[in-house]
Scaffold this motif. Structure first.
Motif, PDB file in Angstrom:
ATOM      1  N   VAL A  71       0.838  -1.197   0.000  1.00 43.61           N
ATOM      2  CA  VAL A  71       0.000   0.000   0.000  1.00 43.61           C
ATOM      3  C   VAL A  71       0.877   1.252   0.000  1.00 43.61           C
ATOM      4  O   VAL A  71       0.610   2.228  -0.734  1.00 43.61           O
ATOM      5  N   ASN A  72       1.931   1.243   0.794  1.00 44.34           N
ATOM      6  CA  ASN A  72       2.841   2.389   0.831  1.00 44.34           C
ATOM      7  C   ASN A  72       3.485   2.642  -0.528  1.00 44.34           C
ATOM      8  O   ASN A  72       3.717   3.797  -0.922  1.00 44.34           O
ATOM      9  N   ARG A  73       3.755   1.567  -1.264  1.00 40.08           N
ATOM     10  CA  ARG A  73       4.352   1.714  -2.606  1.00 40.08           C
ATOM     11  C   ARG A  73       3.414   2.493  -3.516  1.00 40.08           C
ATOM     12  O   ARG A  73       3.849   3.344  -4.306  1.00 40.08           O
ATOM     13  N   ALA A  74       2.115   2.210  -3.406  1.00 38.20           N
ATOM     14  CA  ALA A  74       1.144   2.938  -4.228  1.00 38.20           C
ATOM     15  C   ALA A  74       1.146   4.423  -3.892  1.00 38.20           C
ATOM     16  O   ALA A  74       1.167   5.282  -4.790  1.00 38.20           O
ATOM     17  N   VAL A  75       1.152   4.726  -2.604  1.00 36.13           N
ATOM     18  CA  VAL A  75       1.108   6.125  -2.170  1.00 36.13           C
ATOM     19  C   VAL A  75       2.398   6.844  -2.542  1.00 36.13           C
ATOM     20  O   VAL A  75       2.382   7.987  -3.034  1.00 36.13           O
ATOM     21  N   GLU A  76       3.519   6.175  -2.342  1.00 35.33           N
ATOM     22  CA  GLU A  76       4.805   6.810  -2.642  1.00 35.33           C
ATOM     23  C   GLU A  76       5.029   7.000  -4.143  1.00 35.33           C
ATOM     24  O   GLU A  76       5.608   7.994  -4.575  1.00 35.33           O
ATOM     25  N   THR A  77       4.547   6.045  -4.928  1.00 30.53           N
ATOM     26  CA  THR A  77       4.786   6.101  -6.381  1.00 30.53           C
ATOM     27  C   THR A  77       3.782   6.989  -7.101  1.00 30.53           C
ATOM     28  O   THR A  77       4.150   7.771  -7.988  1.00 30.53           O
ATOM     29  N   PHE A  78       2.509   6.869  -6.706  1.00 30.01           N
ATOM     30  CA  PHE A  78       1.458   7.558  -7.452  1.00 30.01           C
ATOM     31  C   PHE A  78       0.709   8.613  -6.640  1.00 30.01           C
ATOM     32  O   PHE A  78      -0.193   9.265  -7.149  1.00 30.01           O
ATOM     33  N   GLY A  79       1.062   8.757  -5.356  1.00 27.36           N
ATOM     34  CA  GLY A  79       0.521   9.860  -4.571  1.00 27.36           C
ATOM     35  C   GLY A  79      -0.715   9.589  -3.749  1.00 27.36           C
ATOM     36  O   GLY A  79      -1.073  10.399  -2.884  1.00 27.36           O
ATOM     37  N   ARG A  80      -1.380   8.460  -3.958  1.00 22.84           N
ATOM     38  CA  ARG A  80      -2.606   8.175  -3.225  1.00 22.84           C
ATOM     39  C   ARG A  80      -3.022   6.731  -3.483  1.00 22.84           C
ATOM     40  O   ARG A  80      -2.361   6.011  -4.244  1.00 22.84           O
ATOM     41  N   LEU A  81      -4.119   6.305  -2.874  1.00 24.16           N
ATOM     42  CA  LEU A  81      -4.708   5.004  -3.171  1.00 24.16           C
ATOM     43  C   LEU A  81      -6.220   5.183  -3.247  1.00 24.16           C
ATOM     44  O   LEU A  81      -6.844   5.658  -2.305  1.00 24.16           O
ATOM     45  N   ASP A  82      -6.784   4.789  -4.376  1.00 20.78           N
ATOM     46  CA  ASP A  82      -8.226   4.902  -4.584  1.00 20.78           C
ATOM     47  C   ASP A  82      -8.933   3.557  -4.604  1.00 20.78           C
ATOM     48  O   ASP A  82     -10.110   3.459  -4.238  1.00 20.78           O
ATOM     49  N   VAL A  83      -8.232   2.526  -5.061  1.00 25.29           N
ATOM     50  CA  VAL A  83      -8.868   1.217  -5.259  1.00 25.29           C
ATOM     51  C   VAL A  83      -7.950   0.119  -4.740  1.00 25.29           C
ATOM     52  O   VAL A  83      -6.756   0.089  -5.063  1.00 25.29           O
ATOM     53  N   MET A  84      -8.510  -0.787  -3.938  1.00 23.16           N
ATOM     54  CA  MET A  84      -7.780  -1.972  -3.468  1.00 23.16           C
ATOM     55  C   MET A  84      -8.528  -3.205  -3.931  1.00 23.16           C
ATOM     56  O   MET A  84      -9.712  -3.380  -3.613  1.00 23.16           O
ATOM     57  N   ILE A  85      -7.857  -4.050  -4.700  1.00 25.84           N
ATOM     58  CA  ILE A  85      -8.449  -5.305  -5.156  1.00 25.84           C
ATOM     59  C   ILE A  85      -7.756  -6.452  -4.415  1.00 25.84           C
ATOM     60  O   ILE A  85      -6.578  -6.734  -4.646  1.00 25.84           O
ATOM     61  N   ASN A  86      -8.476  -7.102  -3.505  1.00 24.81           N
ATOM     62  CA  ASN A  86      -7.946  -8.256  -2.771  1.00 24.81           C
ATOM     63  C   ASN A  86      -8.246  -9.512  -3.581  1.00 24.81           C
ATOM     64  O   ASN A  86      -9.323 -10.106  -3.479  1.00 24.81           O
ATOM     65  N   ASN A  87      -7.280  -9.919  -4.387  1.00 18.55           N
ATOM     66  CA  ASN A  87      -7.497 -11.038  -5.301  1.00 18.55           C
ATOM     67  C   ASN A  87      -6.613 -12.248  -4.996  1.00 18.55           C
ATOM     68  O   ASN A  87      -6.842 -13.327  -5.543  1.00 18.55           O
ATOM     69  N   ALA A  88      -5.626 -12.096  -4.129  1.00 15.38           N
ATOM     70  CA  ALA A  88      -4.705 -13.206  -3.855  1.00 15.38           C
ATOM     71  C   ALA A  88      -5.463 -14.409  -3.318  1.00 15.38           C
ATOM     72  O   ALA A  88      -6.378 -14.280  -2.503  1.00 15.38           O
ATOM     73  N   GLY A  89      -5.079 -15.572  -3.786  1.00 14.58           N
ATOM     74  CA  GLY A  89      -5.756 -16.784  -3.331  1.00 14.58           C
ATOM     75  C   GLY A  89      -4.844 -17.989  -3.423  1.00 14.58           C
ATOM     76  O   GLY A  89      -3.668 -17.885  -3.794  1.00 14.58           O
ATOM     77  N   SER A  90      -5.399 -19.128  -3.082  1.00 18.41           N
ATOM     78  CA  SER A  90      -4.670 -20.390  -3.162  1.00 18.41           C
ATOM     79  C   SER A  90      -5.664 -21.475  -3.539  1.00 18.41           C
ATOM     80  O   SER A  90      -6.872 -21.324  -3.312  1.00 18.41           O
TER      81      SER A  90
END
Length: 294
Positions: A71-90
């Motif tokens: 999440v921090n990578r999104a904020v640091e790279t693009f300035g904010r976070l608008d959408v989170m897609i929780n898609n990881a699975g097994s």
């Protein structure tokens, strides 16, 4: 103009299957995308293919520090976070209650439930600071009815659906919407991996005929789902068009959860009527394919 112009999104489990396709489509719709996943080579290749609108950040959703860093990578790279897609699975472990391995059960819950919780937790903190956002989690039809996956996977997806509701009622005051998407039969590598096929993305073609037969007897709308189908639902829920939608689970299942096709039921009734009127027995194994013999 894209549906997601100007939005910054994070997608976990985005190095294959539905997640990878979602990353491509989100970028095409104008979003900037942070690709989260454990497969570094695949993730970096996908980011290069998408272009400047995407970056890859290696993430194991079971590790809180790594989710926070994503999440921090999104904020640091693009300035904010608008959408989170929780898609990881097994993949699902195909065992029942009497043969359940608690360690495997807990491992599945860790990825699907704890991983989703961590994604919501850290995304919500970033979204609160920027005035709101949309969180979408990948659930599944197995979370609504038994018999579609192993015990661990089914229980995990049911928990994800309710976690979505709980998060929605808590985070709404911050302008954060929380929803989930429940795909039906979608032909992806995870489907193959869940049946003992490693790196299933390269081997799904051999399952097409099997899945076509399976959906014929269970799914009112004909056709096998593709990654574009749940991805379209995620784009909608992430967009401003869904600004008043929260706490919902959107089934993208060809009507499967609504019930079996009427034609299948009528074929069964016709076979039963033939047995009753003729005193015969049913031959054949497929629904609607057998005959009544006198």
């Amino acid at each position: 103009m894209g549906t997601l112009d100007g939005k910054v999104s994070v997608i976990t489990g985005a190095t294959s299957g539905i997640g990878a396709r979602a990353a491509e489509v989100f970028a095409a719709e104008g979003a900037r995308v942070v690709i989260g996943g454990r497969r570094t080579d695949e993730g970096e290749a996908l980011a290069r293919a998408i272009g400047p609108a995407a970056v890859f950040h290696r993430t194991d959703v079971c590790v809180e520090g790594e989710v926070a860093a994503l999440v921090n990578r999104a904020v640091e790279t693009f300035g904010r976070l608008d959408v989170m897609i929780n898609n990881a699975g097994s993949p699902s472990h195909l065992t029942g209650i009497m043969d359940a391995d608690v360690s495997l059960f807990e491992a599945t819950l860790s990825v699907h439930v704890s991983g989703t919780l961590l994604g919501i937790k850290h995304a919500a903190r970033a979204m609160r600071d920027s005035g709101g956002g949309s969180i979408v989690t990948m659930a599944g039809i197995a979370g609504h009815a038994g018999g579609y996956a192993g015990l661990d996977y089914s229980v995990a997806k049911a928990a994800v659906v309710h976690l979505t509701r709980c998060a929605a009622v808590e985070l709404g005051e911050h302008g954060i919407r929380v929803n989930s998407v429940s795909p039906g039969f979608v032909l992806t590598g995870v489907f193959a991996e869940g049946r003992g096929t490693a790196r299933g993305d390269a081997r799904v073609a051999g399952l097409r005929h099997f899945m076509a037969d399976m959906e014929h007897d269970q799914q009112p709308l004909p056709g096998i789902g593709a990654p574009d189908d749940p991805t379209a639902a995620m784009v909608f829920l992430a967009s401003d068009a869904a600004r008043m939608i929260s706490g919902q689970d959107l089934a993208v299942d060809g009507g499967l959860l609504a019930g079996r096709p009427t034609a299948v039921m009528l074929a069964e009734r016709a076979r039963i009527a033939g047995i009753v009127s003729g005193g015969g027995t049913v031959t054949g194994t497929g629904t609607g394919t057998g005959t009544a013999d006198a």
